[in-house]
Design an enzyme around this catalytic site. Structure first.
Site, PDB file in Angstrom:
ATOM      1  N   LYS A   1      36.263  46.821  78.147  1.00  0.00           N
ATOM      2  CA  LYS A   1      35.837  45.421  77.979  1.00  0.00           C
ATOM      3  C   LYS A   1      35.684  44.983  76.528  1.00  0.00           C
ATOM      4  O   LYS A   1      35.929  43.828  76.171  1.00  0.00           O
ATOM      5  CB  LYS A   1      34.509  45.179  78.698  1.00  0.00           C
ATOM      6  CG  LYS A   1      34.609  45.363  80.183  1.00  0.00           C
ATOM      7  CD  LYS A   1      34.130  44.144  80.946  1.00  0.00           C
ATOM      8  CE  LYS A   1      34.504  44.222  82.392  1.00  0.00           C
ATOM      9  NZ  LYS A   1      35.753  43.562  82.689  1.00  0.00           N
TER      10      LYS A   1
ATOM     11  N   SER B   1      39.239  53.502  82.680  1.00  0.00           N
ATOM     12  CA  SER B   1      38.767  52.249  82.081  1.00  0.00           C
ATOM     13  C   SER B   1      37.307  52.243  81.658  1.00  0.00           C
ATOM     14  O   SER B   1      36.909  51.387  80.872  1.00  0.00           O
ATOM     15  CB  SER B   1      39.025  51.077  83.035  1.00  0.00           C
ATOM     16  OG  SER B   1      38.515  51.379  84.324  1.00  0.00           O
TER      17      SER B   1
ATOM     18  N   GLU C   1      28.337  34.601  81.451  1.00  0.00           N
ATOM     19  CA  GLU C   1      27.496  34.768  82.624  1.00  0.00           C
ATOM     20  C   GLU C   1      27.581  36.237  82.999  1.00  0.00           C
ATOM     21  O   GLU C   1      28.534  36.936  82.621  1.00  0.00           O
ATOM     22  CB  GLU C   1      27.962  33.879  83.780  1.00  0.00           C
ATOM     23  CG  GLU C   1      29.061  34.460  84.615  1.00  0.00           C
ATOM     24  CD  GLU C   1      30.309  34.791  83.808  1.00  0.00           C
ATOM     25  OE1 GLU C   1      30.602  34.110  82.804  1.00  0.00           O
ATOM     26  OE2 GLU C   1      30.990  35.762  84.174  1.00  0.00           O
TER      27      GLU C   1
END
Lengths: 476, 468
Positions: free
Chosen positions: A171, A460, A193
């Site tokens: 990310k 990931s 958010e």
């Protein structure tokens, strides 16, 4: 109904004024879905009614197995995306007028910075010294052994170690780049958010690094369940704003974030965490993650003097998968496999296998596959991993599926947990539960692969955050 | 992150004591010490509190024919092999094996690949812009702070540099199982990970008090396939139990020590495997500013991350070495782990070094909010660096560490381990005294997301303002 019968029908759009976008705030997991938050529930300005859309498309009622890419369909000729932000019929910019300017400003900035050497050098420096790139391509010897058949043959499994990045997942590649871009645009205020808190923490991290104001919207109910992540965000200097409306979970936090963005669009940038949402986000986020695939190409060449044969990645919104795949899309001899969350099973109705069981519609500003019922209402997805708990998927994945360029499968919660345990015990690497879905698919894939096939799985994220969830389910 | 294999191949030659298996019990000019007491606590004798440091050779090692020589694992008067006869031959074998792997290019290559692809080396040397700005005075002058990012390693700390190498040695020696003791759990997790990768059985001993405080780490170890055995007490008790377990199975098991303590060759071995930190730092400093660091700062529990950073620069007298111990509730409170500040010399866990002991030579229980610093002793080589004045040692209290933790979160978006936060805390006192542009490298020995709930509890009162 025959799958081959072409049905021309108006696309069922999820009616933005009544649809309830999925609440993906799974209570037990601490990983929030990094989704585009475009829930138009509370907008006064009406969206253009369904009838005025003249786009037609072919719908089939059954999932279509991956078709081999035909010779005429050469990926190098595909526009990904075209000037309207479309990938074939997918993608686009289904947003109110008020946001159109912000999106085109973003797109212009993105394109100019792609050629800005100074920006690229600064980004590269941060990826290297702050994030810790390049991430290794690790030969998983014991995992490969595990898949060897009795005659000793089997594929070679490599793991792309995005789990080693700062903050423990892929990310941050995108968060860092978007924040740098926002700064260049003169926007010192960042909003996001978050559901379980993971995307919030990643955003807060980069804002601390760059000294930008950071506001994270979080449903009041989620804040109670994830008190530790709230504390982490505050430690990083972010302001966490409780949202009390609706069910006080992710979708409501999303609406609030949109309201904020529309109101403060001159000073504020919205950090979108995945390859979903309106153009230019899917393209931008893909480009910021494409470093994963670029490094993999270089490392594969160094290690075995060739390319990977098969790439495997989990798919929630689709960012880590696009990051790995993008580099290789034009090379048809590289197989691309995405693995979605089948939750309790595809027939249980409690899953998040959008590409397998979804239908085309518009969600969060883009046309893509999504999990919807017959009235076009969003179906609440489920996965043990919050990061995959998304009822939509990035438009480019929908495109790659329809073109047959990439194959998409799904794996249940249980299979993912088994894979979680397997990698921990065979390689001493605890993968995120999201990643575990990609690893789980190896059980079905490897027996079919010839000896020595080079498989690269995108690891990931790391699984420290999932330890408590896993322990509840596993016998350890 | 290509790893320079040459940088890792260790060009040292160890005088193997395998040829001579008798323990050298001479203590130099120090007062006579009574029987070796490894692995139990120090025996009651006042002669163990040696108050007058002797003058010793400047260098840690003698040079013979241009090659470095470690004589019997002594660092001046510190170190040694205070063990019962049963362990001497085992330690001898270990030393011989260690000597062999140092020169075995195949082993070194395999280790380099593991460090690069599995652990994720090399770790960046990160310029902390905002932290640097924080320390600028009103004229805009101040030092430049660089962070050596050991927090980015696989499993989140520097510990794995050592565990992966030793696990490889154990495998080479034909051992099937590993035993280890862990305090905060970081060494336990690193050991469990390495054992999983190398297909070795793994048993970790942990103090029951520590297991409660670090429940997440216990879960991680179990998920990685290790057995976690509770031991009543804390790290020092777990250590003793691990050694007892090992002694019972010398042929098949291997005791994987996590830090630079214990009898020779352990302190030297662990330091060598951690020294990759300093070697990378030298190269990175050269790349970044064309010079050496001026100051190195690291937290000191037993000293493995500190020695890992310092060792490369020990002979560079113009590089200042600063170790920061755990001041707990304050040095006068009796609740701390500042061994070098308040300890006396004695023998503990097989080596002579500083340790926290009372007047009867009983070990004092240490305290620190950074659980990994809660060790009542310190590595013998660290004691030597203090005695020769080569390194300076200070301490930081729990509160100062917590403040430093918060500071790095807010300024750089990095959660430092509470242990490493002690090193960061010392910057508050250090930086105002430094000339403009001084290059300071701080070892971020581990990541601290695991410590967020400790900070959460500590701040319970202050939080009431935040949570509203």
């Amino acid at each position: 109904m025959a799958a081959s019968a072409a049905i021309t029908a108006a696309i069922r759009l999820s009616n933005p004024l009544t649809s309830s976008s999925a609440s993906s705030s799974s209570s037990s997991s601490s990983f929030s879905s990094s989704i585009s938050p475009f829930n138009f529930n509370n907008f006064a300005s009406p969206v253009t009614p369904v009838k005025s859309f003249s786009v037609n498309c072919t719908l089939t009622r059954e999932p279509v197995p991956a078709a081999p890419v035909s010779m005429e369909s050469d990926p190098t000729g595909w526009q990904r995306p075209d000037t309207f932000g479309r990938y074939g019929k997918f993608g686009g910019k289904y947003v109110p007028e008020t946001l159109m300017y912000a999106l085109s400003e973003l797109e212009t900035a993105f394109h100019s910075l792609s050629n800005d050497e100074k920006f690229q050098a600064e980004l590269a420096g941060i990826l290297k010294d702050y994030v810790g790139r390049e991430s290794p391509l690790y030969f998983a010897e014991r995992l490969s052994e595990h898949y060897k058949r009795p005659n000793g043959e089997g594929p070679d499994i490599y793991l792309k170690r995005e789990d080693l990045n700062h903050t423990g997942a892929h990310k941050i590649n995108n968060a860092v780049a978007q924040t740098l871009l926002a700064k260049r645009l003169g926007k010192n205020r960042i909003i996001a958010e978050t559901g379980a808190g993971q995307h919030g923490v990643a955003t807060a991290t980069v804002c601390a690094r760059f000294g930008l104001q950071c506001i994270v919207y979080m449903g009041a109910q989620d804040m109670e369940r994830q008190a530790l992540n709230v504390f982490r965000m505050r430690l990083l200097g972010a302001e966490v704003r409780a949202v009390h409306s609706g069910t006080a979970t992710l979708k409501d936090a999303t609406s609030e974030a949109i309201r904020d963005w529309v109101t403060n669009v001159e000073t504020t940038h919205y950090i979108l965490g995945s390859v979903a949402g309106p153009h230019p986000y899917p393209m931008m986020v893909r480009e910021f993650h494409a470093v994963i695939g670029k490094e993999t190409r270089k490392q594969a060449l160094e290690k075995w003097g060739g390319k990977p044969d098969v790439l495997v990645a989990c798919v929630g919104g689709g960012s880590n998968a696009m990051g790995l795949f993008h580099e290789f899309i034009n090379e048809k001899d590289v197989r691309l496999i995405g693995v979605e969350a089948a939750g309790f099973g595809l027939d249980s109705g409690k899953h998040a296998a959008t590409l397998t069981r979804g239908e085309v519609g518009v969600l969060h500003g883009a046309m893509s596959y999504l999990l919807q019922d017959e009235d076009g209402q969003i179906v609440e997805p489920h996965s043990i991993s919050a990061g995959l708990d998304y009822p939509g998927v990035g438009p480019e994945h929908s495109f790659l599926k329809d073109k047959g360029r990439a194959e998409y499968y799904s794996v249940t919660d249980e299979e993912a947990l088994e894979a979680f345990k397997r990698l921990s015990q065979l390689e001493g690497i605890i993968p995120a539960l999201e990643t575990s879905h990609a690893l789980a698919y190896l059980e079905k894939l490897c027996p079919t692969l010839p000896n020595g096939t080079k498989v690269v799985v995108n690891c990931s994220g790391r699984g420290d955050k999932d330890v408590h969830t896993a322990i509840k389910h596993l016998q350890v | 992150m290509a790893c320079n294999i040459k940088a890792l191949s260790l060009n040292h030659q160890i005088v193997s004591s395998a040829r001579n298996l008798t323990v050298d019990r001479k203590m130099g000019t120090a007062s006579a010490v009574s029987v070796p007491v490894f692995p139990d606590t120090v025996t009651k004798t006042t002669t163990l509190s040696i108050k007058n440091p002797q003058s010793t050779e400047k260098l840690l090692t003698k040079t013979v024919d241009g090659k470095e020589v470690y004589s019997q694992g002594k660092f001046g008067r510190f170190g040694g092999k205070f063990v019962p006869e049963t362990l001497i031959s085992c330690l001898g074998k270990l030393e011989a094996e260690f000597n062999l792997v140092l020169h075995d290019s195949e082993f070194q290559e395999e280790l380099a690949i593991a460090l690069r692809d599995y652990v994720g080396r090399e770790t960046p040397l990160y310029f902390a812009q905002r932290l640097t700005n924080h320390y600028k005075n009103s004229k805009g002058e101040g030092p430049e702070i660089y962070l050596k990012r050991e927090d980015l390693n696989h499993v989140g700390a520097h510990k794995i540099n050592n565990t992966i190498a030793q696990a490889m040695i154990a495998k080479r020696m034909g051992r099937k199982s590993i035993v280890a003791a862990t305090g905060a759990g970081q060494h336990g997790v690193a050991t469990a990970a390495a054992c999983a990768k190398l297909s070795l059985e793994c048993t970790i001993f942990m103090g029951s008090a520590d297991m409660e405080k670090q429940a997440s780490n216990v879960l991680l170890m179990k998920l990685l396939g290790a057995k976690v055995e509770p031991v009543e007490g804390t790290f020092k008790d777990a250590s003793s139990q691990a050694i007892r377990e090992w002694v019972g199975n010398l042929e098949t098991s291997y005791h994987l020590i996590g830090t630079v303590v214990g009898p020779h060759p352990c302190p030297t071995m662990v330091r060598e495997f951690q020294s990759v930190i300093g070697k990378e730092t030298r190269r990175q400093a050269m790349e970044k500013w064309g010079g050496k660091p001026d100051i190195l700062v690291a937290c000191v529990g037993s000293g493995s991350n500190a020695l890992g950073l310092f060792h490369e620069f020990i002979k560079d007298e113009d590089v200042r070495l600063i170790g920061v111990e755990a001041g707990g509730f304050g040095l006068d409170s009796g609740k701390h782990a500042a061994t070098l500040a308040r300890g006396d010399v004695g023998v503990y866990h097989g080596a002579m070094s500083y340790l926290l002991q009372d007047e009867e030579g009983q070990i004092l229980g240490p305290h620190s909010i950074g659980v990994g610093l809660e060790y009542p002793g310190v590595g013998p080589e660290v004691s030597f660096l203090k005695e020769t004045g080569r390194a300076e040692f200070y301490s930081a209290t729990d509160k100062e560490a917590i403040d430093a933790y918060r500071r790095l979160c807010q300024l750089e978006g990095i959660f430092p381990a509470l242990e490493a936060s002690h090193a960061l805390a010392f910057l508050e006192k250090l930086c105002p005294s430094l000339a403009n542009g001084t290059k300071v490298v701080v070892n971020i020995s581990g990541r601290g997301d695991k410590d967020a709930d400790i900070v959460f509890q500590y701040e319970a009162d202050r939080l009431s303002g935040l949570m509203a």
